[in-house]
Scaffold this active site. Sequence first.
Site, PDB file in Angstrom:
ATOM      1  N   ARG A   1       0.663  34.086 -16.504  1.00 41.91           N
ATOM      2  CA  ARG A   1       0.200  35.145 -15.585  1.00 41.91           C
ATOM      3  C   ARG A   1       1.258  36.244 -15.511  1.00 41.91           C
ATOM      4  NH1 ARG A   1      -4.288  37.284 -13.127  1.00 41.91           N
ATOM      5  NH2 ARG A   1      -3.848  38.003 -11.021  1.00 41.91           N
TER       6      ARG A   1
ATOM      7  N   GLU B   1       0.828  -1.194   0.000  1.00 44.12           N
ATOM      8  CA  GLU B   1       0.000   0.000   0.000  1.00 44.12           C
ATOM      9  C   GLU B   1       0.873   1.258   0.000  1.00 44.12           C
ATOM     10  OE1 GLU B   1      -4.000   1.211   2.564  1.00 44.12           O
ATOM     11  OE2 GLU B   1      -2.480  -0.084   3.434  1.00 44.12           O
TER      12      GLU B   1
ATOM     13  N   GLN C   1      11.091  34.871  -7.676  1.00 43.23           N
ATOM     14  CA  GLN C   1      11.656  33.677  -7.041  1.00 43.23           C
ATOM     15  C   GLN C   1      10.686  33.014  -6.071  1.00 43.23           C
ATOM     16  OE1 GLN C   1      15.539  34.770  -5.421  1.00 43.23           O
ATOM     17  NE2 GLN C   1      16.492  33.548  -7.043  1.00 43.23           N
TER      18      GLN C   1
END
Lengths: 253, 377
Positions: free
Chosen positions: B266, B240, B277
């Site tokens: 953008r 799992e 940054q």
Amino acid sequence: MNIIVCVKGIPRRLVKGLASDSIQCKILNPYDIYALQQACKIRDLFGGTVKCVSMGDKSIDSALRQCVAIGADLVYRVSDPCFSGSDTVATSLILSAAIISLGKADLIICGGKSIDGNTSQVGPGLSANLSIPSITNVSKVTSISENTIICDRKNNNFIECIQSTLPALITYNDFETKFSPKSLLTLNKSYNALINVINRNDLDLAEEVCGLAGSKTEVISTYIPNVSKCTQIIDGTINDKSREILRLLCSLN
Amino acid sequence: MDFDLTKNQKLYRDGIIQFCKSLLQKYDFNGDFNRKIWREFADFGLLGLSIDSKYGGLGEDYLTSIIAMEALGYAFKDNGFVFAISNHLWVCQNLIYKYGNENLKDKYIKDMISGELIGAYALTECNAGSDSFSIKTTARKDNNTYILNGSKMFISNGPIADVFIIIAVTDAKSKIGGLTAFVVEKSFKGLKIGNEILKMGLHSCPMCEIILDNCEVPCENVLGGVGFGSNLINLALEWERSFEFASHIGVMERLMEECIVYSNQRVQFGKKIKEFQSVSNKIADMKVSIELSKLLLYKIGWMKDRNKRAFLESSILKLFVSENYVKTALDALQIHGAYGYSKEFKLEEELRDSIASTIYSGTSEIQRNIIFSMLET
């Protein structure tokens, strides 16, 4: 039901969103992807096999492997140096001979056109050479029995329902740009798929009927036409405008 | 060491990505589990990747399966559905395949691969979560049958599953050998599916309580032998924690790519936000965590192909991936600003989905305990 699908490899740059011609291998013509997917669906419903046939050199092998990934059982490359330069007449003749060499076919399926040649002639050309009925512009196969096929055919704004005897040839007018494998199993098969090669000697074709020698047409050049937009606003009454438009149209002749 | 993917692995990865994209176009996704989509995955062969062809599987190795799961998480944008597939594959089907006898394999594996049967794993109880070995569900032998009594909680796939692996106490006095695993069909007398538990994310993977009220399980449905339950729990957790988390790495990669695209589009203060940054650093951190996760994930795949235990490695992977998955989702939302906060961009959904990963398969706190306990201190 033995189905043969004729496919074509085209340059990658012709399909928007794919990488440029820096990659040599050809990809499947989008109309043929759709045609092959439909062929596999028919095979899955009625049993039988789907064989893909394509004319070209080794650069189409990756496209033929894509055919296996989509679900084709067997793939054939019809390849010979003297086939080069074939127009749709010569191509139809060569492919017909290849189809005959593969044994009995109940249904031959083609894409409506290739996006590089754009003639839509090979499908009907095949049916003429093979002396079988053809139904073009199929949107849907609605019924298949041992001896007949019934299709919906798009005709401008209406749909025709057409029945034909088998064997027959149909061409689909839809396309699919995105290649999606049928399953991981077919994907796995495609990796090592055997590409069967058929050459001119296998088909017993004379050189004179192949390539440029066997073509009725020759592509002299290919160019992108200069299209310029020029806007002219026409003022005045309706009568004035109509007269001016008529004058302009006549001056174009 | 050859870190390149083989041609076959690349083929599978690309094929799965293309298949997932075609499914996303074909179906509407409304947050509910869709059995038709399950069948599509089954027909595609994804549910039998690492199973022998004798049962209809593809017989691929575990490393290839891990790469396939990564591709699934990357391309199939319904994290809940991917979680449902992971649960079915790694803590039900794979456990029966690896640890079941031929009878159990013949009975269930083929149908689990074909999509007929969906699997689930039932260990957790109301008062036994992190302390999973303190479960109270009992199994009492009665001739050729075991009678199970108790309840299991927070069972992923519970409402949709046909087959459950249920862990019960067969010997309360024994500490190690007192637990046994059973393969229980939904149709067995005494098994009841409780109400669905609504969650904050992973909606396409429904969850519920399971009630065992004198549930009759034939003896032949004991998995791995009586008393094998404790071993099975540890083995299941290993599978799992590694294989289920492969798909999360794929999601992280997808989120990173979305951030790169957005930060290129953008413009604020006259420049693309990637040139700030504070934005580019977040994306760089995403890349670092993805690459490091892959290294350990592939190592675990390599170990599993050699039948090696990977308990420590899977715990480290689970901890690292889950915490970085949440961080990646949160940073992706932050980079997108108010758009990220809106429902339309679905980044808030990604964040809600990611949070579960720090809880299931053992919480982050438990992983740290495990890792420390396995160090030679």
